[in-house]
Design an enzyme around this catalytic site. Structure first.
Site, PDB file in Angstrom:
ATOM      1  N   ASN A  62      26.509  -2.158  10.658  1.00 46.78           N
ATOM      2  CA  ASN A  62      27.565  -1.363  11.266  1.00 46.78           C
ATOM      3  C   ASN A  62      27.298   0.132  11.183  1.00 46.78           C
ATOM      4  OD1 ASN A  62      30.356  -1.043  12.292  1.00 46.78           O
ATOM      5  ND2 ASN A  62      30.712  -0.108  10.299  1.00 46.78           N
ATOM      6  N   GLU A  63      27.320   0.787  12.310  1.00 40.84           N
ATOM      7  CA  GLU A  63      27.310   2.255  12.391  1.00 40.84           C
ATOM      8  C   GLU A  63      26.167   2.878  11.598  1.00 40.84           C
ATOM      9  OE1 GLU A  63      31.350   2.899  10.991  1.00 40.84           O
ATOM     10  OE2 GLU A  63      31.952   3.422  13.007  1.00 40.84           O
TER      11      GLU A  63
END
Ligand code: BMA
Length: 916
Positions: A462-463
């Site tokens: 994620n991210e």
């Protein structure tokens, strides 16, 4: 539909580790939970389980989700917990080999069998198997004991090891317990901005004792990969090619000489084909599609392992589907440029060779304790996903890998699951033991789920690029090269070879949000080269992530990102009063009570503080300011009514903001960005708290889920106002795969419901291309409404279109209504719409009617005790308009009495002391 031959290849069986097979499911054994830290605790336990669940069942602790128990129960996370079985009396002494098989231990377990140490584990996401054959013969007391160490303590010890990896300050997304990035455990167990931090421990997945005879094997994991000949991850497959079916099994025991792997493939219980799994050609397989695109055709593939005498010694059945799904990140072609698509690269999904608009949201772990999540709960949640017109969920990393039953449900229901390896909002160590541990995890998980047609994609985490490497660049730009190289070591060099060796069918991107790949070259050891910031001006790349908590920007479309796909965006809101009542003492039921404020983890405490008022209040303030800025806000004399109405108003803002963004992204399908996806943050809650969720912890829909359902319909009519220039447009947008012809109606009203004499095309016919949009009005708002007071002006827009769903020849009518208000609703001259509500026992429907004015944000509410959703909610009505509304009950403990407690309100109720 392409129906060509299918070829099957026998892949080499892998990972072999060594009458009468016996598999003892350890959930059937009696278990006791004790703690070396607390000699007085000894309670019955379950397997699978986690210590908090067993302690709560035995009433040693209260409901972990109540009040501030997340703080009060930290002692549980800081303790060790031991699961001990009763003596296991059914084991055979004559087996050739005996194995312990754990499908998941959370996380640091020391395992003893018959009082002898067997092994230690350190990864929640791996399957572990241990040969205990040598222990059994000398065993007096056949008990199994699993001692779990405290994950927060071990994470801290690991972080403190000499020469341990460090990162610049702020790179670790620190929520509550620190150092989560050093351990392979569900990352949000250490806290997140929408959930509590329990750091639970326990045997969270099924476990078995497997006994084998001389010629037995036990299949512990299976890979099935279905792809088109020549297909390779991230390449666009040729839909005219044959299907390839690649299967292999991981087993315990040793294969007898002359063994082979045979298969049979059945659809709807009738055997279509069977034989040796080698160079098989199948004809006429039917394709699997996501919901709204065509049927979800599933086949059962049974793999039999036979010995030299053709007797089956082991067998496994996997339900599969024939589909290709690819993330197209290829450069924009000349053909696309000629169509007006902006240069750069694509970033969208294609199923069976068709691009489509992905509509959905982000799934988080539905409970802080995964071991308590049942199939029924996921089924209910997925029913809401389908009812909400969503075809894709991004299963956010930093939780846990989805259980098989979740993929099974998604296969049946046609929900595409963008899946991720469990890393997020941190950078990770790259020492060899850590990488080796990750390799085992990736190997097990990628093989376990690859056969599911709902598996749409793998992301590394994620991210990572858009946030983590960005943070490094902000705080320590001179170290970016080092950390980017480490990032590639883990998310490219470690994960990619394992994934691509096991699956040719699933695309991969190292980071959920990124600018995509710069080049793809399968003749290199590492085929993917990331683009990072290697951008050409005026070109568009990648997917977008958008959070802006300055609510003055919320309806300013120029603050939204221009990209090819929106994989995250959002703003938080309060849950309903009904949800709060489940988790909070009555005395705490007011907006900024300590308990409610401290359950708001946006913004997180950033450590183990129990007085996070400063950060939490900021998040509470963001909701309050947004509500006040854009809507009339309640001021009710009844404190509980006022609280309820305030919670609801924050939900209206949230839904309104998401709706505005979703419409913007969908309009992008007709604009140069050729935007093809909208997945909002977040689908559902894991406790009762202010979060980004559209579905509350017990399954109750917030305003958001209803509004998303409406705006995710295939054909919508959508207004667009440029708040700076005053440019005002209306669009019809369709994500159907063939063109539609539509009739549009635009009528201006005042709040009393009287038509205004504003000249626009009143009624017009347009056609809209496949997955595209057509502008039906372009004007300037001030000119358009001149002579009228903006706070008196609203526009009703309807579209009625003829078209057909993908893969269907049936023409049907698609209708949608939308409303535009020329001034913000906090300024609007709302009038009492005189809403009336009735219920018909014979049709089991509610009828809502506005009688004296336009009703904005009409809301049907229902009491605690049931969970249901109305067919429509949070809609607008003009006077005289009646709406009949059915409902779907998900659970009911009121014996149907909830019907009597249904109430109705609209935004106008915020302006008066009653009605909430
Ligand atoms: C993004 C997500 C999550 C987070 C959410 C809300 O950062 O990826 O990590 O919970 O936004 O802040």
């Amino acid at each position: 539909m392409v129906r060509r031959g299918t070829q099957a290849i026998l892949a080499a069986s892998i990972a072999s580790v060594a009458c009468c097979q016996q598999v003892l499911d350890l959930s059937g054994v009696d278990w006791t939970l004790t703690s070396p830290n607390f000699s007085y605790i000894s309670v019955p336990a379950k397997l699978p389980s986690q210590a908090h669940l067993d302690l709560y069942a035995a009433q040693v602790i209260g409901n972990p989700l109540f009040g501030l128990n997340d703080f009060n129960l930290r002692w549980v996370a800081f303790s060790n917990w031991t699961y001990t079985s009763a003596p296991i009396t059914t084991l055979s002494q004559n087996a050739t080999s005996t194995w312990l098989v754990f499908n998941g231990l959370d996380t640091f377990a020391s395992i003893d069998f018959c009082g002898q140490h067997v092994a230690a584990t350190n990864n929640q996401f791996r399957q572990y198997y241990f040969d205990i054959s040598s222990i059994l013969p000398s065993c007096n007391q056949t008990t199994l004991s699993i001692n779990f160490g405290s994950a927060p303590i071990i994470a801290n010890q690991t972080a403190a090891l000499p020469d341990q990896e460090t990162w610049p300050y702020g790179v670790e997304g620190l929520f509550e317990f620190p150092n989560r990035q050093f351990i392979r455990k569900e990352q949000n167990d250490f806290g997140w901005d929408w959930g509590p931090a329990f750091a639970p421990a326990g045997p969270w997945q099924p476990a078995f004792i497997v006994q084998l005879g001389a010629n037995n094997i036990y299949i512990r994991n299976t890979l099935v990969d279905v792809y088109r000949e020549g297909q390779q991850n991230l390449l666009l497959p040729d839909q005219m090619k044959d299907w390839v079916l690649n299967a292999s099994v991981d087993y315990l025991g040793s294969l007898p000489a002359g063994s082979s792997l045979t298969y049979s493939l059945t659809k709807a219980n009738s055997t279509t084909l069977s034989g040796l799994l080698q160079n098989v050609t199948l004809v006429d397989v039917e394709l699997w599609w996501a919901i709204g695109q065509g049927p979800q055709i599933l086949y059962n593939l049974t793999l039999d392992i036979t010995d030299g005498n053709n007797s089956t010694i082991a067998s496994v059945t996997k339900r599969i589907g024939f589909r290709t799904i690819v993330l197209n990140e290829w450069p924009i072609s000349q053909d696309q440029l000629d169509q007006g698509i902006a240069p750069g690269n694509n970033w969208h999904f294609e199923i069976n060779g068709h691009e489509f608009y992905a509509k959905g949201s982000n799934f988080i772990p539905p409970d802080p304790f995964w071991a308590s999540v049942t199939e029924t709960r996921i089924r209910q949640l997925f029913e809401s996903v389908v009812e909400g017109n969503q075809n894709m969920l991004r299963v956010w990393s930093s939780g846990a890998y989805s259980p098989d039953f979740m993929y099974d449900l998604a296969d049946e229901m046609g929900i595409l699951l963008w899946s991720e390896f469990e890393f997020g909002d941190a950078l990770y160590p790259v020492d060899q033991p850590f990488l080796d541990n990750v390799k085992e995890e990736v190997l097990y998980q990628a093989r376990r789920v690859n056969h599911h047609p709902s598996l749409a994609f793998w992301a590394g985490g994620n991210e990572l690029e858009n946030l983590e490497l960005y943070l490094v660049n902000q705080s320590a730009p001179d170290q970016l090269t080092r950390y980017a190289a480490e990032y590639e070591t883990l998310f490219l060099d470690t994960i990619v070879p394992i994934l691509f060796e096991n699956s040719r069918s699933i695309s991969y991107s190292p980071s959920s949000t990124s600018n995509g790949w710069l080049s793809l070259n399968f003749s290199l050891p590492q085929p993917i080269t990331e683009r990072y910031e290697n951008l050409t001006e005026s070109s568009i790349y990648g997917d977008t992530d958008h959070y802006d908590y300055d609510s003055s920007h919320s309806f300013n479309l120029s603050t939204y990102p221009v990209g090819r796909f929106a994989n995250e965006f959002g703003y938080h809101s309060m849950p309903s009063l009904q949800s709060w009542r489940q988790a909070v003492d009555p005395s705490d039921l007011y907006f900024n009570s300590s308990v409610i404020t401290l359950r708001n983890h946006h913004y997180p405490a950033g450590g183990l503080f129990t007085d996070n008022y400063a950060n939490a209040s900021k998040g509470m303030g963001e909701m309050t300011i947004a509500a006040q800025r854009w809507y009339p806000v309640p001021n009710k004399p009844d404190p509980l009514g006022n609280f309820s109405a305030w919670c609801h108003t924050t939900q209206i803002f949230q839904a309104d903001y998401y709706s505005s963004q979703i419409q913007y992204y969908r309009r992008g399908s007709a604009l140069p960005e050729r935007q093809l996806g909208s997945l909002y943050w977040q689908l559902e809650d894991q406790w009762q708290a202010p979060t980004w969720a559209g579905i509350e912890y017990d399954g109750r829909w917030k305003v958001l889920h209803y509004v998303a359902k409406d705006i995710y319909q295939p054909v919508i009519i959508s207004p667009s106002l440029n708040v700076t220039s005053g440019d005002f447009e209306v669009w019809v947008i369709s994500d159907l795969w063939s063109s539609i012809s539509a009739t549009v109606n635009l009528t201006w009203y005042d709040w009393k419901g009287d038509q205004l004499n504003i000249s626009t095309p009143y009624s017009t016919n347009v056609s809209v291309g496949a997955i595209n949009g057509t502008q039906v009005l372009s004007s300037n708002i001030e000119n358009t409404i001149s002579g009228h007071n903006a706070s008196d002006v609203i526009l009703a827009m309807t579209v009625s279109a003829q078209g057909s769903l993908p893969n269907s020849n049936t023409t049907q009518t698609f209708e949608h209504t939308n409303w535009f208000h020329a001034d913000r609703l906090s300024n609007a001259n709302l009038v009492d719409p005189g809403i009336q509500l009735s219920y018909s026992n014979s049709t089991s429907t509610f009828t809502v009617q506005a009688t004296t004015g336009v009703a904005a944000w009409v809301w049907l509410d229902y009491p605690v005790g049931a969970v249901l959703n109305f067919d429509a909610n949070a809609f607008w009505l003009k006077p005289g308009e009646q709406k009949e509304i059915g409902y779907t009950v998900k659970s009911d403990t009121t014996g149907g009495k909830w019907v009597d407690g249904v109430t109705v309100r609209s935004l106008w109720n915020n302006t008066v002391p009653w009605g909430y």
